[in-house]
Write an enzyme that holds these catalytic residues in place. Structure first.
Site, PDB file in Angstrom:
ATOM      1  N   ASP A 127      -5.592  -6.601   5.903  1.00  0.00           N
ATOM      2  CA  ASP A 127      -6.771  -5.849   5.455  1.00  0.00           C
ATOM      3  C   ASP A 127      -7.887  -6.828   5.104  1.00  0.00           C
ATOM      4  O   ASP A 127      -9.035  -6.706   5.549  1.00  0.00           O
ATOM      5  CB  ASP A 127      -6.351  -5.024   4.218  1.00  0.00           C
ATOM      6  CG  ASP A 127      -7.419  -4.042   3.769  1.00  0.00           C
ATOM      7  OD1 ASP A 127      -8.469  -3.938   4.443  1.00  0.00           O
ATOM      8  OD2 ASP A 127      -7.207  -3.388   2.740  1.00  0.00           O
ATOM      9  N   ASP A 175      -3.563 -17.976   1.905  1.00  0.00           N
ATOM     10  CA  ASP A 175      -4.731 -18.633   1.286  1.00  0.00           C
ATOM     11  C   ASP A 175      -5.335 -19.663   2.233  1.00  0.00           C
ATOM     12  O   ASP A 175      -6.553 -19.761   2.392  1.00  0.00           O
ATOM     13  CB  ASP A 175      -4.368 -19.241  -0.082  1.00  0.00           C
ATOM     14  CG  ASP A 175      -3.030 -19.952  -0.089  1.00  0.00           C
ATOM     15  OD1 ASP A 175      -2.258 -19.810   0.887  1.00  0.00           O
ATOM     16  OD2 ASP A 175      -2.741 -20.661  -1.066  1.00  0.00           O
ATOM     17  N   LYS A 204       2.972 -15.372   2.664  1.00  0.00           N
ATOM     18  CA  LYS A 204       2.886 -16.126   1.410  1.00  0.00           C
ATOM     19  C   LYS A 204       4.325 -16.474   1.021  1.00  0.00           C
ATOM     20  O   LYS A 204       4.795 -16.158  -0.074  1.00  0.00           O
ATOM     21  CB  LYS A 204       2.178 -15.253   0.352  1.00  0.00           C
ATOM     22  CG  LYS A 204       1.824 -15.954  -0.920  1.00  0.00           C
ATOM     23  CD  LYS A 204       0.648 -16.915  -0.813  1.00  0.00           C
ATOM     24  CE  LYS A 204       0.398 -17.610  -2.127  1.00  0.00           C
ATOM     25  NZ  LYS A 204      -0.486 -18.787  -2.026  1.00  0.00           N
ATOM     26  N   TYR A 250       0.821  -1.216   0.000  1.00  0.00           N
ATOM     27  CA  TYR A 250       0.000   0.000   0.000  1.00  0.00           C
ATOM     28  C   TYR A 250       0.854   1.265   0.000  1.00  0.00           C
ATOM     29  O   TYR A 250       0.369   2.337  -0.329  1.00  0.00           O
ATOM     30  CB  TYR A 250      -0.938   0.036   1.215  1.00  0.00           C
ATOM     31  CG  TYR A 250      -2.039  -1.003   1.180  1.00  0.00           C
ATOM     32  CD1 TYR A 250      -2.322  -1.706   0.024  1.00  0.00           C
ATOM     33  CD2 TYR A 250      -2.791  -1.271   2.308  1.00  0.00           C
ATOM     34  CE1 TYR A 250      -3.322  -2.666  -0.013  1.00  0.00           C
ATOM     35  CE2 TYR A 250      -3.803  -2.229   2.285  1.00  0.00           C
ATOM     36  CZ  TYR A 250      -4.057  -2.919   1.118  1.00  0.00           C
ATOM     37  OH  TYR A 250      -5.046  -3.859   1.094  1.00  0.00           O
ATOM     38  N   ASP A 300     -11.278  -8.162   7.681  1.00  0.00           N
ATOM     39  CA  ASP A 300     -12.678  -7.996   7.262  1.00  0.00           C
ATOM     40  C   ASP A 300     -13.400  -9.344   7.261  1.00  0.00           C
ATOM     41  O   ASP A 300     -14.555  -9.444   7.669  1.00  0.00           O
ATOM     42  CB  ASP A 300     -12.764  -7.378   5.859  1.00  0.00           C
ATOM     43  CG  ASP A 300     -12.981  -5.869   5.925  1.00  0.00           C
ATOM     44  OD1 ASP A 300     -12.539  -5.253   6.921  1.00  0.00           O
ATOM     45  OD2 ASP A 300     -13.585  -5.316   4.993  1.00  0.00           O
TER      46      ASP A 300
END
Ligand code: NAD
Length: 354
Positions: free
Chosen positions: A245, A221, A189, A138, A249
């Site tokens: 992020d 994942d 990852k 980001y 959620d």
């Protein structure tokens, strides 16, 4: 306890007023609490032409903690990007160097049927997602959209983490786990990304300083899958900005009700900004129907993380629980047979239970 209070927009002022009642009740009990109010978001733009007026940032910098409602509203949607309410939020997080974002996903047994998952999967759920907030793809440079020689355009971003950024958020994760069930799951990852390989190496190194905490690693994942398959296996999840992020959620919906979820964003000295996970809900603003519990529970987090007053944090959480046990519900969490109450009445009930 010097607390900057930034109600913001939409339902922000309504829900913050209930959290302020809780703080005032604690003050009349003898806690030395000082509240000072300032504008942020659309309210900042209206008052000073800036979603984060200088006076607001200064007040936040001089305070021990910040309590924020929410920002945003339809009337600001056409402003130029730097003037939009959300910029106020991004700038205050950056201005205070809040790199550790804590989002608990805690399901009160009284609300087990509010989740879209079967109640045996989620009842008693109590996990903490720790998301790094100031680094990663980001913020990484270079980024942009460039023109290729063959005439087509190409978008690109850069995933970046330095050792020190990983180390400081890992420490926060282990320290939180020490106060909970002493389990950290680091999500990355590392099978594909070099950034994640470094992440895993540094987290493993930091873990050596916390021998009482059990560390595990999981690919993102798989973590996304495990969160809906068997979320109770987790205690603390620590992860980078983009994975956090998305996962936070996902985890927030395990509990079924956005109006119940608090959050904290901390700097290196446990100074923090505390706010509900939801937005300014302009669709229900001014109707006295918003759920104030996420904001009140954010005050509990403030007591726990900034002021190291676990006793008061538990007292506030206990008062929320008692209020739910009395079957009082705002519209968003109402079920048949429950007593529906407004924002104000919910705040009063929590203060009474306190
Ligand atoms: P939202 O979270 O404001 O609302 C989503 C839905 O949840 C709405 O139907 C709303 O009525 C409901 N809801 C939210 N909080 C509630 C509460 N406490 N009690 C009962 N119901 C509640 O998200 P949105 O509609 O996507 O965004 C609205 C505005 O908020 C936008 O301007 C957006 O940019 C802003 N926003 C701000 C923040 C923040 O301040 N941290 C976060 C997200 C969105």
């Amino acid at each position: 306890m010097k607390i900057a209070v930034l109600p913001g927009d939409g339902i922000g002022p309504e829900i913050v007023a209930q959290a302020a009642k809780v703080l005032e009740a604690l003050r009349s009990d003898g806690l030395k609490i000082e509240l000072e109010y300032a504008h942020i978001g659309g309210a900042g733009y209206d008052a000073a032409g800036d979603p984060l007026p200088d006076a607001t940032l200064k007040l936040a910098q001089q305070s021990d903690a910040v309590l924020l409602g929410a920002v945003g509203g339809y009337q600001y949607d056409t402003l130029a990007r730097p003037l939009r309410p959300e910029q106020g939020l991004l700038r205050i997080r950056k201005g205070l160097n809040l790199f550790a974002n804590l989002r608990p996903a805690l399901l009160y047994p009284e609300l087990a049927s509010a989740s879209t998952l079967r109640s045996e999967v989620v009842s008693g759920l109590d996990i903490m997602i720790l998301r790094e907030l100031t680094g990663d793809i980001y913020f990484g440079q270079p980024r942009g959209i460039r023109n290729l020689e063959n005439g087509e355009r190409q978008g690109f971003d850069t995933m970046l983490y330095s050792e020190s950024e990983i180390r400081r958020v890992a420490h926060v994760g282990f320290q939180i786990a020490m106060k909970r069930n002493k389990k950290v799951c680091s999500v990355d990852k590392a099978n594909v990304l070099d950034t994640s390989m470094l992440w895993r190496e540094i987290v493993t190194e930091v873990a050596k300083e916390y021998p009482a905490v059990e560390l595990s690693h999981m690919y993102v994942d798989n973590a996304a899958m495990q969160l809906v398959r068997a979320p109770k296996q987790f205690d603390v999840i620590v992860t980078g900005n983009i994975f956090g992020d998305i996962l936070s959620d996902e985890a927030s919906m395990l509990t079924g009700s956005i109006g119940m979820l608090p959050s904290a964003s901390l700097d290196a000295n446990n100074k923090g900004l505390y706010e509900p996970c939801h937005g300014s809900a302009p669709d229900i603003a001014g109707k006295n129907i918003a759920n104030p519990l996420a904001t009140i529970l954010s005050v509990a987090m403030m007591m726990r993380y900034t002021f190291a007053r676990e006793d008061i944090a538990q007292r506030i959480e206990g008062a929320v629980r008692k209020t739910l046990q009395k079957s009082l519900r705002t519209a968003d969490i109402a079920e048949a047979g429950m007593q529906k109450v407004g924002t104000d009445a919910m705040g009063d009930a929590v203060v009474a239970a306190l």
